[in-house]
Design a protein around this motif. Structure first.
Motif, mmCIF file in Angstrom:
data_model
loop_
_atom_site.group_PDB
_atom_site.id
_atom_site.type_symbol
_atom_site.label_atom_id
_atom_site.label_comp_id
_atom_site.label_asym_id
_atom_site.label_seq_id
_atom_site.Cartn_x
_atom_site.Cartn_y
_atom_site.Cartn_z
ATOM 1 N N VAL A 150 0.930 -1.235 0.021
ATOM 2 C CA VAL A 150 -0.011 -0.051 0.032
ATOM 3 C C VAL A 150 0.952 1.146 -0.169
ATOM 4 O O VAL A 150 1.553 1.213 0.854
ATOM 5 N N SER A 185 -7.392 1.390 4.079
ATOM 6 C CA SER A 185 -7.324 -0.087 3.231
ATOM 7 C C SER A 185 -6.417 -1.196 3.747
ATOM 8 O O SER A 185 -6.848 -2.295 3.618
ATOM 9 N N VAL A 237 -1.703 -1.188 -4.132
ATOM 10 C CA VAL A 237 -2.796 -0.178 -3.777
ATOM 11 C C VAL A 237 -2.015 1.218 -3.831
ATOM 12 O O VAL A 237 -1.123 1.323 -3.096
ATOM 13 N N ALA A 284 -2.290 4.773 -2.708
ATOM 14 C CA ALA A 284 -3.198 5.738 -1.995
ATOM 15 C C ALA A 284 -2.317 6.677 -1.552
ATOM 16 O O ALA A 284 -2.228 7.268 -0.178
ATOM 17 N N LEU A 293 -11.149 4.858 -7.977
ATOM 18 C CA LEU A 293 -11.235 3.717 -6.778
ATOM 19 C C LEU A 293 -11.743 2.591 -8.008
ATOM 20 O O LEU A 293 -12.894 2.297 -8.304
ATOM 21 N N VAL A 339 -4.525 -1.473 -7.635
ATOM 22 C CA VAL A 339 -5.793 -0.657 -7.372
ATOM 23 C C VAL A 339 -5.527 0.799 -7.021
ATOM 24 O O VAL A 339 -4.637 0.932 -6.169
ATOM 25 N N TYR A 340 -6.349 1.673 -7.733
ATOM 26 C CA TYR A 340 -6.094 3.003 -7.339
ATOM 27 C C TYR A 340 -7.205 3.500 -6.564
ATOM 28 O O TYR A 340 -8.440 3.144 -6.607
ATOM 29 N N ALA A 341 -6.667 4.080 -5.419
ATOM 30 C CA ALA A 341 -7.527 4.717 -4.325
ATOM 31 C C ALA A 341 -7.030 6.021 -3.961
ATOM 32 O O ALA A 341 -6.539 6.195 -2.844
ATOM 33 N N THR A 395 -13.709 3.331 1.691
ATOM 34 C CA THR A 395 -13.048 3.004 0.742
ATOM 35 C C THR A 395 -11.998 1.944 1.032
ATOM 36 O O THR A 395 -11.669 0.913 0.023
ATOM 37 N N VAL A 431 -11.602 -1.271 -1.376
ATOM 38 C CA VAL A 431 -10.320 -1.797 -1.765
ATOM 39 C C VAL A 431 -9.799 -3.083 -1.641
ATOM 40 O O VAL A 431 -9.288 -3.903 -2.303
ATOM 41 N N THR A 433 -17.869 -5.791 -5.237
ATOM 42 C CA THR A 433 -17.953 -4.683 -4.060
ATOM 43 C C THR A 433 -19.401 -4.320 -3.527
ATOM 44 O O THR A 433 -20.168 -4.554 -4.228
#
Ligand SMILES: Cc1cc2nc3c(=O)[nH]c(=O)nc-3n(C[C@H](O)[C@H](O)[C@H](O)COP(=O)(O)OP(=O)(O)OC[C@H]3O[C@@H](n4cnc5c(N)ncnc54)[C@H](O)[C@@H]3O)c2cc1C
Length: 424
Positions: free
Chosen positions: A11, A21, A255, A257, A372, A382-384, A398, A402, A411
Motif C-alpha cells: 500500500v 485499506s 494499492v 493511495a 477507486l 488498485v487506485y484509491a 474506501t 479496496v 464490491t
C-alpha cells in the motif's frame, strides 16, 4: 468474509485512505507492507489538517451549473474562497475545463451525488467501529453538523445542492433565528438560518485518528517501510515490484493511495489521470474558550469550524496552484478573520504562538469523485486516490472496497462511477 490466499500487497501512502485499506487487507489475510516517507497522520498529509467532518451529505461536487461565470473572480481575487494562481493557469486549464464541464448541468451534479451517497452514507458508524477496534473510539462523534446562513434567502440560493441531497436521501432540520440563538449563543447574530444534518458526524483529531489506525495496522501485522515510492514495475501485466527511493520492494499486488502525489505513480504504468491538488488551509486556536456547540460550516466564508482535541479549528479555502508553490499564509489569516467574525467573543490579542496555521493538498479529480478501481494495465494494481473534499469521511468505506477489489470480490457499493478508466 472469505480469507484470501494471503498475497503480498504493498500500500503506497499512509493517509486516511491508505491505513483504512491496509487494515481491511490484513483482515482478509494478506501480508501488507505500507510505504510512507513521513509519520502516518503527520502534517504532510491532507488527512492531518482537514476539518474533521464526517459529512454523509457532502455529495455535491465542487463545480455546480453556472460555475463558469465565477471564473474571472477565481482569477482576479487571489484570496477568495476559490482562487487560481495565474502562473499555474496553463497547467491547470485542462483540469479546470473538465471541472466546469462535470458540473455543467443539474443532471451531472445529481449523477455524482448518486454515486457518492453510498460511499458516504453510513460513514460515522463505520468510522466508529474502526476507531473502536484501534482503541480510538473517543475520536469519533455522531452528533450532527450544521450549515449556517445569513438568511433563509441565502439558503434558498443554494437550493440546487440541497434539492439534490434530498433526492439521494439526505434529510435535515431547519433552524430558525431564535433557535439558532439558543443553540449557538456565541455565534454572531448575523447568522439567521441554519440546517442541521443529524446523520453526520465529526472526528475530534483527524491526524491522531490516522496515527491510531496506522498503529492498529502495525499491530495486525503490517510492515512499514519509510521511503518514497517512485513507480511500479510490471512484468507480463502483473506488478512485480514497487520502485522506491531506497530500492525495489517485491509484491503481488499494489494499492496506490498517495493522495495528491499519486499521479506520477499511476503514470509509471501508463495511466495519465487528471489528478490536481485543491490546496486548503486551516487555523487553530489552541486555547479557545468559546466557539460552536455543534460543528458548523459558514456558508458565506465557505469554512468549517470544528472543535478538535488540539484546539478550535477553522478549515477551508481552495487554491489551485499545484504541488510545488509555497503556501500563501494570507489565506490562513483570512480564515482567522472569518473565525473572529463568527465568534466575536474569541480573543483578538492572542500571541502568534497561540494560533497554528496549516496548509495541505486535497487530492482532487475534476468531477469530485475519487479514482477507486483497477488500473488499465493490471487488476493487481488498485487506485484509491482523488477523494477531494470527502477523503476522511469516505476512507472507512474506501478501505473495505479496496480489499474487495484486491480480492476480486463483488464490491459492496457500485464502483463504476469511480472507475479510473472514465478518464483514460
Ligand atoms: C482544508 C481541508 C479541509 C478538509 N476537510 C475535510 C472534511 O472535513 N472531511 C473530509 O472527509 N475530508 C476533508 N478534506 C479532504 C481530506 O482531508 C482528503 O481527501 C483526505 O485526507 C485524503 O486522504 P489520502 O489518504 O488520500 O491522502 P493524504 O492524507 O494526503 O495521505 C497521502 C499519504 O501518502 C504519502 N505519500 C505521498 N507521496 C508518496 C509516495 N510517493 N510514496 C509513498 N507515500 C507517499 C504522504 O506522505 C501522505 O502521508 C479536507 C481537506 C483539506 C485540505
Amino acid at each position: 468474509m472469505t480469507p484470501s490466499s494471503g498475497q503480498h500487497v504493498v500500500v503506497i501512502g499512509a493517509g486516511a485512505i491508505g491505513v483504512a485499506s491496509a487494515i481491511e487487507l490484513l483482515r482478509d489475510g494478506h501480508r501488507v507492507t505500507i510505504v510512507e516517507p513521513a509519520t502516518p497522520g503527520g502534517e504532510q498529509a491532507a488527512s492531518y489538517g482537514n476539518a474533521g467532518w464526517l459529512s454523509t451529505h457532502s455529495v455535491i461536487p465542487p463545480a455546480e451549473p453556472g460555475a463558469w461565470k465565477k471564473v474571472p473572480k477565481f482569477l482576479r481575487d487571489p484570496l477568495g474562497p476559490l482562487a487560481v494562481r495565474w502562473t499555474y493557469l496553463p497547467k491547470a486549464l485542462p483540469w479546470l475545463v473538465r471541472y466546469l464541464l462535470s458540473g455543467w448541468t443539474a443532471a451531472r451534479v445529481e449523477a455524482t451525488a448518486r454515486a457518492l451517497r453510498p460511499l458516504l452514507r453510513d460513514a460515522p458508524a463505520l468510522h466508529k467501529k474502526l476507531a473502536d477496534e484501534a482503541g480510538a473510539g473517543h475520536l469519533i462523534e455522531r452528533q450532527g453538523v450544521m450549515h449556517v446562513y445569513p438568511s433563509r434567502a441565502a439558503f434558498d440560493a443554494d437550493s440546487l445542492g440541497w434539492n439534490i441531497r434530498k433526492l439521494v436521501g439526505v434529510s435535515w432540520l431547519e433552524i430558525s433565528a431564535d433557535e439558532m440563538r439558543q443553540r449557538e449563543p456565541d455565534l454572531h447574530p448575523r447568522y439567521q438560518f441554519g440546517v442541521l444534518v443529524e446523520e453526520a458526524g465529526r472526528c475530534r483529531d483527524p491526524g491522531g485518528y490516522v496515527a491510531s489506525l496506522a498503529a492498529h495496522a502495525r499491530a495486525l501485522g503490517a510492515e512499514f517501510v519509510t521511503t518514497t515510492a517512485k513507480g511500479l514495475r510490471l512484468t507480463d501485466g502483473r506488478p512485480v515490484s514497487v520502485l522506491t527511493e531506497t530500492g525495489e520492494l517485491s509484491c503481488d499486488k499494489v494499492v496506490i493511495a498517495a493522495g495528491a502525489h499519486s499521479k506520477p505513480l499511476a503514470a509509471s504504468i501508463g495511466d495519465r489521470l487528471p489528478l490536481e491538488t485543491e490546496r486548503g488551509y486551516h487555523v487553530m486556536i489552541e486555547s479557545a474558550e468559546t466557539g460552536p456547540r455543534t460543528s458548523m460550516m459558514a456558508s458565506d466564508a465557505k469554512m468549517v469550524v470544528n472543535w478538535t482535541d488540539r484546539g478550535l479549528r477553522a478549515a477551508g479555502q481552495v487554491e489551485i496552484a499545484g504541488l510545488e508553490a509555497a503556501p500563501n499564509w494570507k489565506r490562513a489569516e483570512i480564515l482567522h478573520d472569518h473565525l473572529l467574525g463568527m465568534f466575536p467573543k474569541l480573543p483578538r490579542d492572542l500571541p502568534p504562538a497561540a494560533i497554528r496555521s496549516w496548509f495541505g493538498h486535497r487530492p482532487s479529480m475534476p468531477d469530485g469523485r475519487p479514482c477507486l478501481g483497477y488500473s488499465r494495465a493490471s487488476r493487481d494494481v488498485v487506485y484509491a486516490f482523488g477523494h477531494g473534499h470527502v477523503g476522511l469521511v469516505s476512507s472507512a468505506r474506501t478501505g473495505r472496497v479496496v480489499a474487495q477489489l484486491i480480492g476480486g470480490r463483488e464490491t459492496e457499493i457500485p464502483v463504476s462511477p469511480f472507475d479510473p478508466k472514465r478518464y483514460l
